[in-house]
Design a protein around this motif. Structure first.
Motif, mmCIF file in Angstrom:
data_model
loop_
_atom_site.group_PDB
_atom_site.id
_atom_site.type_symbol
_atom_site.label_atom_id
_atom_site.label_comp_id
_atom_site.label_asym_id
_atom_site.label_seq_id
_atom_site.Cartn_x
_atom_site.Cartn_y
_atom_site.Cartn_z
ATOM 1 N N SER A 1 0.758 -4.566 -4.814
ATOM 2 C CA SER A 1 0.797 -3.107 -4.989
ATOM 3 C C SER A 1 0.472 -2.718 -6.424
ATOM 4 C CB SER A 1 2.183 -2.568 -4.608
ATOM 5 O OG SER A 1 3.180 -3.093 -5.462
ATOM 6 N N LEU B 1 0.838 -1.210 0.000
ATOM 7 C CA LEU B 1 0.000 0.000 0.000
ATOM 8 C C LEU B 1 0.870 1.255 0.000
ATOM 9 C CD1 LEU B 1 -2.696 1.479 0.266
ATOM 10 C CD2 LEU B 1 -2.556 1.138 2.750
ATOM 11 N N ALA C 1 2.754 1.629 -3.501
ATOM 12 C CA ALA C 1 1.941 2.150 -4.594
ATOM 13 C C ALA C 1 1.674 3.636 -4.428
ATOM 14 C CB ALA C 1 0.618 1.384 -4.669
ATOM 15 N N THR C 2 1.484 4.061 -3.184
ATOM 16 C CA THR C 2 1.196 5.473 -2.922
ATOM 17 C C THR C 2 2.383 6.354 -3.277
ATOM 18 O OG1 THR C 2 -0.312 4.857 -1.131
ATOM 19 C CG2 THR C 2 0.465 7.134 -1.183
ATOM 20 N N LEU D 1 -3.039 -1.635 -6.624
ATOM 21 C CA LEU D 1 -3.233 -0.298 -6.085
ATOM 22 C C LEU D 1 -2.685 0.755 -7.036
ATOM 23 C CD1 LEU D 1 -2.094 -1.171 -2.453
ATOM 24 C CD2 LEU D 1 -4.440 -1.017 -3.308
#
Length: 286
Positions: free
Chosen positions: A249, A14, A17-18, A252
């Motif tokens: 990921s 998470l 990916a952000t 995401l």
């Protein structure tokens, strides 16, 4: 794969990916890499100082050589990734790099570390990989629309990912160095290595800071934290399971590309998401 390892890997995915979404928004090249590397070095300095005082890790010539080798690989990774984002979409470069990297890392772990994934785990690896290529689409179409350069950068990034995954596995599980020390030294090395280049382009640095300081701060925190979670999981779990599982990921990243960057072909991405989720389940059960 244990439940704790799965939680760590999903949290890492998470965060990963952000920060890649933030990097795509900035697309600032090596100068932007210097900005967020410098910020990360400063932000985590108090934490690394406390870590060293508490754990007192042994750092000899071998440890220094391996840490510098890891730092060199990570510089190559950030260079290739940012070049890919300058010429291609997040939903193209990210799946290619994150998809090819773990497959190569898993094969390398079998060859170098003698790891023996179960048959179900191999099925999971195959499903995750298949989902990546469904997500990416027809390479012939990429050639027609001029995205082949981005594909090359994505594949080269994946190769470097495999190399630093295996290298860093040796450091944290073989030499038992704290994961945070490995990451912080990498940030410090990037800061020092790129400093002369950054000083020659101070006006560009100032412009990047004015327009993308939120992105730089976000990457400085999230990149390090993401990799810490992954390296902690590596200390007690096999590379051949964790590396492919972390590639959730990709889902995401594709979601952020479609929803936040208005990239197209959502239906194919949802199909790919389902395939990769099945792969994650197989890896977990394996």
């Amino acid at each position: 794969m244990s439940v704790l390892a799965l939680i760590l890997v999903l949290g890492s995915a998470l965060l990963h990916a952000t920060w890649n979404w933030l990097a795509k928004r900035a697309s600032g090249g090596l100068l932007f890499v210097w900005v967020f590397s410098t910020l990360s070095t400063l932000i985590y300095l108090p934490v690394i100082a406390l870590t060293i005082l508490a754990l007192r890790p042994h750092i000899g010539a071998v440890e220094i050589a391996l840490l510098l080798g890891s730092s060199t690989l990570h510089i190559g990774y950030f260079f290739l990734l940012n070049r890919g984002y300058q010429v291609g979409d997040l939903s193209l470069v990210y799946p290619l790099s994150r998809g090819t990297g773990p497959v190569l890392a898993a094969l390398g772990a079998v060859a170098l570390f003698g790891e023996r994934p179960s048959s179900l785990a191999f099925v999971g690896i195959a499903l995750v990989t298949s989902g990546v290529f469904i997500l990416t689409g027809d390479v012939r179409a990429l050639r027609r629309n001029g995205a082949l350069t981005a594909v090359v950068y994505g594949l080269l990034t994946g190769l470097v990912i495999a190399m630093y995954t295996l290298w860093d596995k040796l450091i944290v599980s073989g030499l038992l160095l704290p994961p945070l020390l490995l990451i912080w030294v990498s940030s410090l090395t990037r800061t020092i290595t790129l400093a002369p280049y950054a000083l020659r382009h101070r006006s560009t640095i100032n412009s990047l800071w004015r327009h993308y300081r939120k992105e730089a701060l976000g990457i400085a925190v999230l990149d390090t934290l993401s990799y810490i979670l992954f390296l902690v999981a590596l200390t007690f779990s096999p590379v051949s399971y964790l590396s492919p599982a972390r590639q959730i990921s990709i889902l995401l990243g594709a979601f952020l590309g479609v929803r936040m960057l208005a990239e197209s072909d959502a239906r194919r991405r949802f199909i790919a998401a389902g395939v990769m989720l099945l792969g994650l389940v197989a890896l977990t059960l394996g």
